[in-house]
Structure formats: C-alpha cells, structure tokens
Design a protein around this motif. Structure first.
Motif, PDB file in Angstrom:
ATOM      1  N   LYS A  42       4.886 102.938  23.995  1.00  0.00           N
ATOM      2  CA  LYS A  42       4.567 102.956  25.420  1.00  0.00           C
ATOM      3  C   LYS A  42       3.355 102.064  25.675  1.00  0.00           C
ATOM      4  CE  LYS A  42       3.619 106.018  29.270  1.00  0.00           C
ATOM      5  NZ  LYS A  42       3.407 107.400  29.697  1.00  0.00           N
ATOM      6  N   LEU A  43       3.525 101.113  26.591  1.00  0.00           N
ATOM      7  CA  LEU A  43       2.441 100.200  26.955  1.00  0.00           C
ATOM      8  C   LEU A  43       1.531 100.860  27.972  1.00  0.00           C
ATOM      9  CD1 LEU A  43       4.537  96.948  27.482  1.00  0.00           C
ATOM     10  CD2 LEU A  43       3.427  97.724  25.386  1.00  0.00           C
ATOM     11  N   THR A  44       0.269 100.518  27.938  1.00  0.00           N
ATOM     12  CA  THR A  44      -0.699 100.982  28.928  1.00  0.00           C
ATOM     13  C   THR A  44      -1.007  99.806  29.845  1.00  0.00           C
ATOM     14  OG1 THR A  44      -1.662 102.473  27.301  1.00  0.00           O
ATOM     15  CG2 THR A  44      -2.996 101.963  29.233  1.00  0.00           C
ATOM     16  N   LEU A  45      -0.826  99.999  31.150  1.00  0.00           N
ATOM     17  CA  LEU A  45      -1.062  98.939  32.120  1.00  0.00           C
ATOM     18  C   LEU A  45      -2.206  99.296  33.045  1.00  0.00           C
ATOM     19  CD1 LEU A  45       1.883  98.331  31.184  1.00  0.00           C
ATOM     20  CD2 LEU A  45       2.283  97.484  33.465  1.00  0.00           C
ATOM     21  N   LYS A  46      -2.955  98.285  33.408  1.00  0.00           N
ATOM     22  CA  LYS A  46      -4.049  98.457  34.360  1.00  0.00           C
ATOM     23  C   LYS A  46      -4.077  97.230  35.269  1.00  0.00           C
ATOM     24  CE  LYS A  46      -9.039  98.984  34.616  1.00  0.00           C
ATOM     25  NZ  LYS A  46     -10.278  98.981  33.854  1.00  0.00           N
ATOM     26  N   GLN A  47      -4.130  97.470  36.563  1.00  0.00           N
ATOM     27  CA  GLN A  47      -4.207  96.356  37.507  1.00  0.00           C
ATOM     28  C   GLN A  47      -5.614  95.788  37.492  1.00  0.00           C
ATOM     29  OE1 GLN A  47      -3.029  97.259  41.510  1.00  0.00           O
ATOM     30  NE2 GLN A  47      -2.994  95.127  42.114  1.00  0.00           N
ATOM     31  N   GLN A  48      -5.705  94.470  37.421  1.00  0.00           N
ATOM     32  CA  GLN A  48      -6.995  93.795  37.441  1.00  0.00           C
ATOM     33  C   GLN A  48      -7.472  93.692  38.885  1.00  0.00           C
ATOM     34  OE1 GLN A  48      -7.568  93.957  34.047  1.00  0.00           O
ATOM     35  NE2 GLN A  48      -8.532  92.005  34.245  1.00  0.00           N
ATOM     36  N   ASN A  49      -8.749  93.906  39.092  1.00  0.00           N
ATOM     37  CA  ASN A  49      -9.322  93.755  40.429  1.00  0.00           C
ATOM     38  C   ASN A  49      -9.719  92.312  40.623  1.00  0.00           C
ATOM     39  OD1 ASN A  49      -9.101  96.482  41.037  1.00  0.00           O
ATOM     40  ND2 ASN A  49     -11.019  96.930  39.995  1.00  0.00           N
ATOM     41  N   ARG A  50      -9.156  91.711  41.646  1.00  0.00           N
ATOM     42  CA  ARG A  50      -9.479  90.312  41.947  1.00  0.00           C
ATOM     43  C   ARG A  50     -10.541  90.263  43.023  1.00  0.00           C
ATOM     44  NH1 ARG A  50      -4.160  86.956  42.964  1.00  0.00           N
ATOM     45  NH2 ARG A  50      -3.823  86.245  40.871  1.00  0.00           N
ATOM     46  N   LEU A 107       3.918  97.993  38.595  1.00  0.00           N
ATOM     47  CA  LEU A 107       3.123  99.214  38.629  1.00  0.00           C
ATOM     48  C   LEU A 107       3.908 100.425  39.124  1.00  0.00           C
ATOM     49  CD1 LEU A 107      -0.191  97.665  39.959  1.00  0.00           C
ATOM     50  CD2 LEU A 107       0.365  98.300  37.603  1.00  0.00           C
ATOM     51  N   GLN A 108       4.982 100.201  39.857  1.00  0.00           N
ATOM     52  CA  GLN A 108       5.779 101.314  40.373  1.00  0.00           C
ATOM     53  C   GLN A 108       6.614 101.981  39.287  1.00  0.00           C
ATOM     54  OE1 GLN A 108       7.997  99.761  43.669  1.00  0.00           O
ATOM     55  NE2 GLN A 108       6.261  99.884  45.061  1.00  0.00           N
ATOM     56  N   LYS A 109       6.919 101.272  38.227  1.00  0.00           N
ATOM     57  CA  LYS A 109       7.689 101.859  37.133  1.00  0.00           C
ATOM     58  C   LYS A 109       6.796 102.831  36.369  1.00  0.00           C
ATOM     59  CE  LYS A 109      10.668 100.938  33.286  1.00  0.00           C
ATOM     60  NZ  LYS A 109      11.206 100.048  32.329  1.00  0.00           N
ATOM     61  N   ASP A 110       7.333 104.014  36.077  1.00  0.00           N
ATOM     62  CA  ASP A 110       6.554 105.068  35.429  1.00  0.00           C
ATOM     63  C   ASP A 110       6.042 104.677  34.048  1.00  0.00           C
ATOM     64  OD1 ASP A 110       6.657 106.822  37.538  1.00  0.00           O
ATOM     65  OD2 ASP A 110       8.466 107.816  36.815  1.00  0.00           O
ATOM     66  N   PHE A 137      -6.076  87.100  36.238  1.00  0.00           N
ATOM     67  CA  PHE A 137      -4.819  87.741  35.893  1.00  0.00           C
ATOM     68  C   PHE A 137      -4.616  88.997  36.730  1.00  0.00           C
ATOM     69  CE2 PHE A 137      -5.579  85.037  32.322  1.00  0.00           C
ATOM     70  CZ  PHE A 137      -4.323  84.611  31.952  1.00  0.00           C
ATOM     71  N   ASP A 138      -3.354  89.404  36.860  1.00  0.00           N
ATOM     72  CA  ASP A 138      -3.002  90.535  37.700  1.00  0.00           C
ATOM     73  C   ASP A 138      -3.003  91.856  36.945  1.00  0.00           C
ATOM     74  OD1 ASP A 138      -2.506  88.963  40.054  1.00  0.00           O
ATOM     75  OD2 ASP A 138      -0.656  88.300  39.096  1.00  0.00           O
ATOM     76  N   ILE A 139      -2.521  91.842  35.700  1.00  0.00           N
ATOM     77  CA  ILE A 139      -2.336  93.079  34.958  1.00  0.00           C
ATOM     78  C   ILE A 139      -2.873  92.931  33.534  1.00  0.00           C
ATOM     79  CG2 ILE A 139      -0.613  94.675  34.003  1.00  0.00           C
ATOM     80  CD1 ILE A 139       1.106  94.103  36.409  1.00  0.00           C
ATOM     81  N   PHE A 140      -3.561  93.971  33.078  1.00  0.00           N
ATOM     82  CA  PHE A 140      -4.007  94.076  31.703  1.00  0.00           C
ATOM     83  C   PHE A 140      -3.045  95.036  31.006  1.00  0.00           C
ATOM     84  CE2 PHE A 140      -6.390  96.444  28.467  1.00  0.00           C
ATOM     85  CZ  PHE A 140      -6.823  95.392  27.672  1.00  0.00           C
ATOM     86  N   VAL A 141      -2.515  94.625  29.855  1.00  0.00           N
ATOM     87  CA  VAL A 141      -1.557  95.436  29.110  1.00  0.00           C
ATOM     88  C   VAL A 141      -2.146  95.747  27.744  1.00  0.00           C
ATOM     89  CG1 VAL A 141       0.801  95.578  28.217  1.00  0.00           C
ATOM     90  CG2 VAL A 141       0.343  94.234  30.271  1.00  0.00           C
ATOM     91  N   ALA A 142      -2.152  97.030  27.358  1.00  0.00           N
ATOM     92  CA  ALA A 142      -2.681  97.443  26.062  1.00  0.00           C
ATOM     93  C   ALA A 142      -1.621  98.219  25.289  1.00  0.00           C
ATOM     94  CB  ALA A 142      -3.921  98.312  26.261  1.00  0.00           C
TER      95      ALA A 142
END
Length: 106
Positions: A87-95, A76-79, A18-23
């Motif tokens: 407010k969601l917390t996003l983290k890019q997954q490392n592939r 990811l560019q959106k603040d 997956f590309d993004i983890f959302v919490a």
C-alpha cells in the motif's frame, strides 16, 4: 562542498512544483511503472524517484507531477493505492506561488 549544497537546495525547491508525494514504494517498482500506474488518473508530466548513491536502490519515495488539479483530485479520491502488494502512502504537496510567499514574508 558549497556546490553540492546548492544542488540539494535547488532540488528541494523543484520538489515544491510537484503535486503528490508518494511513499512506501516497493524496491522492485521503477519510475516507469509508477508513471504507468498513475497515468490511469491523468497525464503524468513527471515522476522523480531519487536513488541512493551508496546502495544503488531508490529511496522508496517519489514525487509525481500531473497536468491539472482535477487529475490530482482523481488520485486522492481513491481510497488506497497498491503496487506489487504494498500500500502506497500519498500526500498532496502544498503549492505556493511566489507572490504568496512574498506577501507572507512582508
């Protein structure tokens, strides 16, 4: 018991795709609503929102898979990302590709 641990291990491996983890997802938001929200940034191929077997509620986090790296960058560019007032917390997954993992372990 061994079968359950094998299923969990396979789940952990698939999450790396997956590309993004959302919490911090509100309890009232469904995977369909998450897909609809994130589709404004690109084509959402998959949204994995795990549920707790005991409570029946989702665990307030998910993984999102997009079609292209550009779509991931759009997200990811959106603040800030806000759903239902939270407010969601996003983290890019490392592939990591298999060839990279093998060369690092040698």
């Amino acid at each position: 018991m061994a079968a359950a641990s094998a299923v969990r291990a396979a789940g952990r491996r698939s999450r790396r795709l997956f590309d993004i983890f959302v919490a911090e997802i509100p309890w009232t938001v469904s995977s369909k609503e998450l897909k609809e929200y994130f589709s404004q940034f690109g084509l959402v191929q998959r949204c994995q929102l795990p549920f707790d077997r005991d409570t029946g509620f989702h665990r307030r986090y998910c993984w999102i898979k997009f079609s292209t790296p550009e779509e991931v960058q759009n997200v990811l560019q959106k603040d800030s990302h806000i759903l239902e007032g939270s407010k969601l917390t996003l983290k890019q997954q490392n592939r990591r590709r298999r060839s990279q993992r093998k060369s690092q372990s040698d």
